[in-house]
Motif scaffolding. Structure first.
Motif, PDB file in Angstrom:
ATOM      1  N   THR A 164     -29.981  11.364   8.141  1.00 26.22           N
ATOM      2  CA  THR A 164     -28.770  10.853   7.481  1.00 26.22           C
ATOM      3  C   THR A 164     -27.859  10.232   8.535  1.00 26.22           C
ATOM      4  OG1 THR A 164     -27.415  12.868   7.721  1.00 26.22           O
ATOM      5  CG2 THR A 164     -28.913  12.750   5.821  1.00 26.22           C
ATOM      6  N   GLY A 165     -26.941   9.399   8.062  1.00 28.57           N
ATOM      7  CA  GLY A 165     -25.979   8.791   8.983  1.00 28.57           C
ATOM      8  C   GLY A 165     -26.617   7.853   9.982  1.00 28.57           C
ATOM      9  N   VAL A 166     -27.530   7.017   9.511  1.00 32.66           N
ATOM     10  CA  VAL A 166     -28.213   6.085  10.407  1.00 32.66           C
ATOM     11  C   VAL A 166     -27.309   4.877  10.635  1.00 32.66           C
ATOM     12  CG1 VAL A 166     -30.248   4.649  10.777  1.00 32.66           C
ATOM     13  CG2 VAL A 166     -30.479   6.883   9.684  1.00 32.66           C
TER      14      VAL A 166
ATOM     15  N   ASN B 205     -27.162  13.840  10.441  1.00 31.28           N
ATOM     16  CA  ASN B 205     -26.355  13.176  11.461  1.00 31.28           C
ATOM     17  C   ASN B 205     -25.123  12.494  10.870  1.00 31.28           C
ATOM     18  OD1 ASN B 205     -26.021  11.997  14.251  1.00 31.28           O
ATOM     19  ND2 ASN B 205     -26.312  10.100  13.088  1.00 31.28           N
ATOM     20  N   ALA B 206     -25.058  12.382   9.548  1.00 28.64           N
ATOM     21  CA  ALA B 206     -23.887  11.774   8.916  1.00 28.64           C
ATOM     22  C   ALA B 206     -22.646  12.596   9.252  1.00 28.64           C
ATOM     23  CB  ALA B 206     -24.078  11.704   7.401  1.00 28.64           C
ATOM     24  N   VAL B 207     -21.525  11.925   9.425  1.00 24.40           N
ATOM     25  CA  VAL B 207     -20.309  12.637   9.815  1.00 24.40           C
ATOM     26  C   VAL B 207     -19.089  12.015   9.159  1.00 24.40           C
ATOM     27  CG1 VAL B 207     -20.034  11.219  11.902  1.00 24.40           C
ATOM     28  CG2 VAL B 207     -18.951  13.465  11.783  1.00 24.40           C
ATOM     29  N   GLY B 208     -18.192  12.878   8.717  1.00 25.82           N
ATOM     30  CA  GLY B 208     -16.892  12.454   8.223  1.00 25.82           C
ATOM     31  C   GLY B 208     -15.837  12.958   9.175  1.00 25.82           C
ATOM     32  N   GLY B 209     -14.993  12.081   9.683  1.00 27.80           N
ATOM     33  CA  GLY B 209     -14.005  12.490  10.668  1.00 27.80           C
ATOM     34  C   GLY B 209     -12.641  11.894  10.396  1.00 27.80           C
ATOM     35  N   ALA B 210     -11.620  12.481  11.003  1.00 27.28           N
ATOM     36  CA  ALA B 210     -10.252  11.984  10.876  1.00 27.28           C
ATOM     37  C   ALA B 210      -9.406  12.610  11.971  1.00 27.28           C
ATOM     38  CB  ALA B 210      -9.675  12.327   9.514  1.00 27.28           C
ATOM     39  N   PHE B 211      -8.389  11.892  12.427  1.00 29.41           N
ATOM     40  CA  PHE B 211      -7.478  12.407  13.428  1.00 29.41           C
ATOM     41  C   PHE B 211      -6.135  12.721  12.795  1.00 29.41           C
ATOM     42  CE2 PHE B 211     -10.402   9.702  15.914  1.00 29.41           C
ATOM     43  CZ  PHE B 211     -10.839  10.635  16.839  1.00 29.41           C
TER      44      PHE B 211
ATOM     45  N   ALA C  73     -28.749  19.761  12.672  1.00 29.19           N
ATOM     46  CA  ALA C  73     -27.451  19.138  12.416  1.00 29.19           C
ATOM     47  C   ALA C  73     -26.863  18.706  13.746  1.00 29.19           C
ATOM     48  CB  ALA C  73     -26.498  20.104  11.714  1.00 29.19           C
ATOM     49  N   THR C  74     -26.351  17.484  13.808  1.00 28.31           N
ATOM     50  CA  THR C  74     -25.680  17.024  15.017  1.00 28.31           C
ATOM     51  C   THR C  74     -24.197  17.353  14.901  1.00 28.31           C
ATOM     52  OG1 THR C  74     -25.382  14.786  14.111  1.00 28.31           O
ATOM     53  CG2 THR C  74     -27.335  15.177  15.443  1.00 28.31           C
ATOM     54  N   GLY C  75     -23.707  18.106  15.858  1.00 26.09           N
ATOM     55  CA  GLY C  75     -22.313  18.502  15.865  1.00 26.09           C
ATOM     56  C   GLY C  75     -21.618  17.992  17.105  1.00 26.09           C
ATOM     57  N   ASN C  76     -20.445  18.520  17.366  1.00 27.81           N
ATOM     58  CA  ASN C  76     -19.699  18.133  18.558  1.00 27.81           C
ATOM     59  C   ASN C  76     -18.757  19.266  18.943  1.00 27.81           C
ATOM     60  OD1 ASN C  76     -17.434  17.799  16.765  1.00 27.81           O
ATOM     61  ND2 ASN C  76     -18.326  15.828  16.216  1.00 27.81           N
ATOM     62  N   THR C  77     -17.933  19.026  19.937  1.00 29.68           N
ATOM     63  CA  THR C  77     -17.082  20.081  20.467  1.00 29.68           C
ATOM     64  C   THR C  77     -16.110  20.619  19.429  1.00 29.68           C
ATOM     65  OG1 THR C  77     -17.184  18.732  22.471  1.00 29.68           O
ATOM     66  CG2 THR C  77     -15.818  20.697  22.555  1.00 29.68           C
TER      67      THR C  77
END
Length: 233
Positions: free
Chosen positions: A9-11, A83-89, A132-136
């Motif tokens: 996902t999230g290609v 790998n799909a990701v939803g983000g916001a600051f 699942a691909t994550g981050n810090t």
């Protein structure tokens, strides 16, 4: 022998495309899921055995439709990479609560729905991998990440619960923490003065995920952290 299937996902132009290329090179038929049909179509022409599917992973009906199409066209995935990701600051007072909910649907519920859809076949086969691909942000809640970090932390804990459940049944679940800025066109513009070594390469991320997916069964990893050699942590 039929080639195995990897669903990603999230290609997009970074990690997702690199993953699709790595698994295609490794002999997989790759099901590529994303919302951008144009980008998917271009990549589909470059990768033999790969097939594109438009899918918004925040929508269960779209996940189900894409899953059925993948099984019809390619077969049941041996590997699923979310790998799909939803983000916001923004701080908790600044963010729109609807954005937090949207990101939760993409990051956490998307993983849940994909696992529920594909894990039964993996269990029956006695093998398979879900990554699942994550981050810090999955490990800490910085002030400006209130619309994002809670959803990634929930995603990581969900993945851990899945790993403890599915591991004894032969299915490897892993969470990849990417503690770095990914080398993309927009990140290069945001940090124009940073050296090449500041960024993590999408191909290097894909290479590590390939390694994790193909670990020997007696030495499976769950939580894997990757970062450039000079990253402070």
């Amino acid at each position: 022998m039929t080639a195995p299937v990897c669903l990603i996902t999230g290609v997009g132009p970074g990690t997702g495309s690199a993953l699709a290329r790595r698994f295609a090179e490794g002999g997989y038929r790759v099901a590529m899921l994303a919302r951008n049909e144009e980008r998917l179509a271009a990549l589909e022409t470059q990768l033999p055995g790969a097939k594109a599917y438009r899918c918004d992973v925040s929508d269960l009906a779209q996940i189900e439709a894409a899953a059925s199409a993948v099984e019809r066209d390619l077969g049941s995935p041996a590997v699923v990479i979310h790998n799909a990701v939803g983000g916001a600051f923004g701080t908790f007072r600044e963010i729109d609560p609807a954005i937090l909910d949207r990101n939760f649907q993409v990051n956490t519920m998307g993983l849940l729905h994909l696992a529920r859809r594909f894990a039964p076949a993996m269990i029956s086969a006695g093998k398979g991998a879900i990554v699942a691909t994550g981050n810090t942000s999955a490990l800490r809640g910085k002030a400006g990440f209130a619309g994002f970090a809670p959803t990634k932390a929930a995603q990581r804990i969900l993945a851990e619960a899945m790993a403890r459940d599915l591991g004894p049944q032969g299915v490897h679940v892993a969470y990849i923490v990417i503690d770095a800025v990914i080398d993309l066109e927009w990140t290069r513009k945001r940090w124009p003065d940073r050296p090449d070594d500041f960024f993590i390469k999408p191909a290097a991320i894909a290479s590590e995920i390939w390694h994790v997916v193909h670990q020997e069964r007696s030495a499976w990893s769950f939580n894997v952290e990757i970062r450039p050699f000079g990253e402070a942590w």
